[in-house]
Design an enzyme around this catalytic site. Structure first.
Site, PDB file in Angstrom:
ATOM      1  N   GLU A   1       0.844  -1.202   0.000  1.00  5.67           N
ATOM      2  CA  GLU A   1       0.000   0.000   0.000  1.00  5.67           C
ATOM      3  C   GLU A   1       0.875   1.246   0.000  1.00  5.67           C
ATOM      4  O   GLU A   1       1.951   1.256   0.604  1.00  5.67           O
ATOM      5  CB  GLU A   1      -0.835   0.024   1.287  1.00  5.67           C
ATOM      6  CG  GLU A   1      -2.307  -0.182   1.150  1.00  5.67           C
ATOM      7  CD  GLU A   1      -3.091   0.884   0.413  1.00  5.67           C
ATOM      8  OE1 GLU A   1      -2.564   1.553  -0.493  1.00  5.67           O
ATOM      9  OE2 GLU A   1      -4.266   1.036   0.740  1.00  5.67           O
ATOM     10  N   ASP A   2       0.386   2.299  -0.624  1.00  7.47           N
ATOM     11  CA  ASP A   2       1.089   3.573  -0.561  1.00  7.47           C
ATOM     12  C   ASP A   2       0.968   4.195   0.832  1.00  7.47           C
ATOM     13  O   ASP A   2       1.947   4.504   1.482  1.00  7.47           O
ATOM     14  CB  ASP A   2       0.561   4.544  -1.635  1.00  7.47           C
ATOM     15  CG  ASP A   2      -0.972   4.633  -1.662  1.00  7.47           C
ATOM     16  OD1 ASP A   2      -1.636   3.944  -0.864  1.00  7.47           O
ATOM     17  OD2 ASP A   2      -1.499   5.389  -2.491  1.00  7.47           O
TER      18      ASP A   2
ATOM     19  N   ASP B   1      -4.460   5.412   6.024  1.00  3.37           N
ATOM     20  CA  ASP B   1      -5.009   6.592   6.687  1.00  3.37           C
ATOM     21  C   ASP B   1      -6.031   6.116   7.726  1.00  3.37           C
ATOM     22  O   ASP B   1      -5.652   5.751   8.836  1.00  3.37           O
ATOM     23  CB  ASP B   1      -5.623   7.451   5.568  1.00  3.37           C
ATOM     24  CG  ASP B   1      -6.096   8.810   6.022  1.00  3.37           C
ATOM     25  OD1 ASP B   1      -5.535   9.341   6.976  1.00  3.37           O
ATOM     26  OD2 ASP B   1      -7.037   9.354   5.415  1.00  3.37           O
TER      27      ASP B   1
ATOM     28  N   GLY C   1      -7.612   3.323   7.479  1.00  5.14           N
ATOM     29  CA  GLY C   1      -7.488   1.864   7.505  1.00  5.14           C
ATOM     30  C   GLY C   1      -8.633   1.157   6.795  1.00  5.14           C
ATOM     31  O   GLY C   1      -8.617  -0.057   6.620  1.00  5.14           O
TER      32      GLY C   1
HETATM   33  P1  5GP Z   1      -7.806   4.795   4.123  1.00  2.00           P
HETATM   34  O1  5GP Z   1      -8.817   3.852   3.560  1.00  2.00           O
HETATM   35  O2  5GP Z   1      -6.740   4.136   4.937  1.00  2.00           O
HETATM   36  O3  5GP Z   1      -8.449   5.942   4.858  1.00  2.00           O
HETATM   37  O4  5GP Z   1      -7.135   5.517   2.915  1.00  2.00           O
HETATM   38  C1  5GP Z   1      -6.333   4.864   2.060  1.00  2.00           C
HETATM   39  C2  5GP Z   1      -6.273   5.559   0.729  1.00  2.00           C
HETATM   40  O5  5GP Z   1      -6.633   6.951   0.796  1.00  2.00           O
HETATM   41  C3  5GP Z   1      -4.858   5.502   0.231  1.00  2.00           C
HETATM   42  O6  5GP Z   1      -4.610   4.321  -0.466  1.00  2.00           O
HETATM   43  C4  5GP Z   1      -4.795   6.745  -0.623  1.00  2.00           C
HETATM   44  O7  5GP Z   1      -5.288   6.452  -1.900  1.00  2.00           O
HETATM   45  C5  5GP Z   1      -5.738   7.718   0.050  1.00  2.00           C
HETATM   46  N1  5GP Z   1      -5.019   8.630   0.952  1.00  2.00           N
HETATM   47  C6  5GP Z   1      -5.096   8.672   2.290  1.00  2.00           C
HETATM   48  N2  5GP Z   1      -4.311   9.647   2.788  1.00  2.00           N
HETATM   49  C7  5GP Z   1      -3.710  10.217   1.729  1.00  2.00           C
HETATM   50  C8  5GP Z   1      -2.768  11.296   1.586  1.00  2.00           C
HETATM   51  O8  5GP Z   1      -2.296  11.933   2.536  1.00  2.00           O
HETATM   52  N3  5GP Z   1      -2.396  11.589   0.316  1.00  2.00           N
HETATM   53  C9  5GP Z   1      -2.874  10.936  -0.773  1.00  2.00           C
HETATM   54  N4  5GP Z   1      -2.441  11.327  -1.973  1.00  2.00           N
HETATM   55  N5  5GP Z   1      -3.743   9.910  -0.673  1.00  2.00           N
HETATM   56  C10 5GP Z   1      -4.160   9.570   0.558  1.00  2.00           C
END
Ligand code: 5GP
Length: 176
Positions: free
Chosen positions: A98-99, A102, A104
């Site tokens: 994963e990049d 955030d 999760g």
């Molecule tokens: P989660 O589901 O963990 O909230 O978010 C994961 C996805 O949200 C990541 O794979 C990414 O695509 C996007 N994301 C979350 N935070 C960031 C950030 O700070 N920058 C960018 N460019 N994408 C983010």
């Protein structure tokens, strides 16, 4: 909002840490026949490219693309699969790359979906994590960097499809 993101993680820091992660992963999977890496598009493409070139173990690569409606103010937690794997992961040792993690939600959704396909093992590697934002607890076996709550771009990460190909990770003025 200024045009040039402020450097948060430099190109040199990225190079060093990605090499370290590749060493840890190579060590961790030393006894395994082959590692099956799953890159999450689009954000992980650059990280995965660098990570795989530094691995010293046998591995193969496939991709999944998800679209997250949870980004920036939209309905949180809704994740949709837009591109699936080409191969079965049954009985394979899988590492999800994963990049950024955030809340999760994305990884939690993905892990549940992949676990149902009966891999031999299922672990995760995230280049960046924002622990203070976590809503769903997700296991992260390999982590590059922990950062505070900020929107970051570069090295695969975008803001409205911009900045993805920057060689470093940075923050944008005017973003939280
Ligand atoms: P989660 O589901 O963990 O909230 O978010 C994961 C996805 O949200 C990541 O794979 C990414 O695509 C996007 N994301 C979350 N935070 C960031 C950030 O700070 N920058 C960018 N460019 N994408 C983010």
């Amino acid at each position: 909002m200024t045009d040039s993101p402020k450097v948060l993680i430099s190109e040199t820091q990225l190079r060093t840490r990605v090499t370290e992660l590749a060493q840890q992963i190579s060590h961790g999977y030393a006894s395994v026949d082959e590692l099956f890496l799953i890159g999450i598009l689009k954000g992980a493409f650059m990280f995965l490219a660098d990570l795989t070139r530094a691995l010293t173990i046998r591995h193969r690569v496939d991709f999944i693309a998800l679209s997250s409606y949870g980004m920036k103010g939209a309905r949180p937690g809704a994740v949709r699969l837009v591109l699936d794997l080409r191969e079965s992961i049954r009985d394979r040792h899988v590492l999800v790359v994963e990049d950024i993690v955030d809340t999760g939600e994305t990884l939690a959704y993905l892990l549940e979906m992949l676990a149902a396909r009966h891999p031999a093992s299922l672990k995760t590697c995230a280049l960046v994590t924002k622990p203070s934002r976590r809503v769903k607890p997700v296991p992260l076996e390999y982590v590059g960097f922990e950062i505070p709550d900020a929107w970051v771009v570069g090295y695969g990460l975008d803001y409205k499809e911009r900045y993805r190909t920057l060689p470093y990770i940075g923050t944008l003025d005017g973003m939280p």
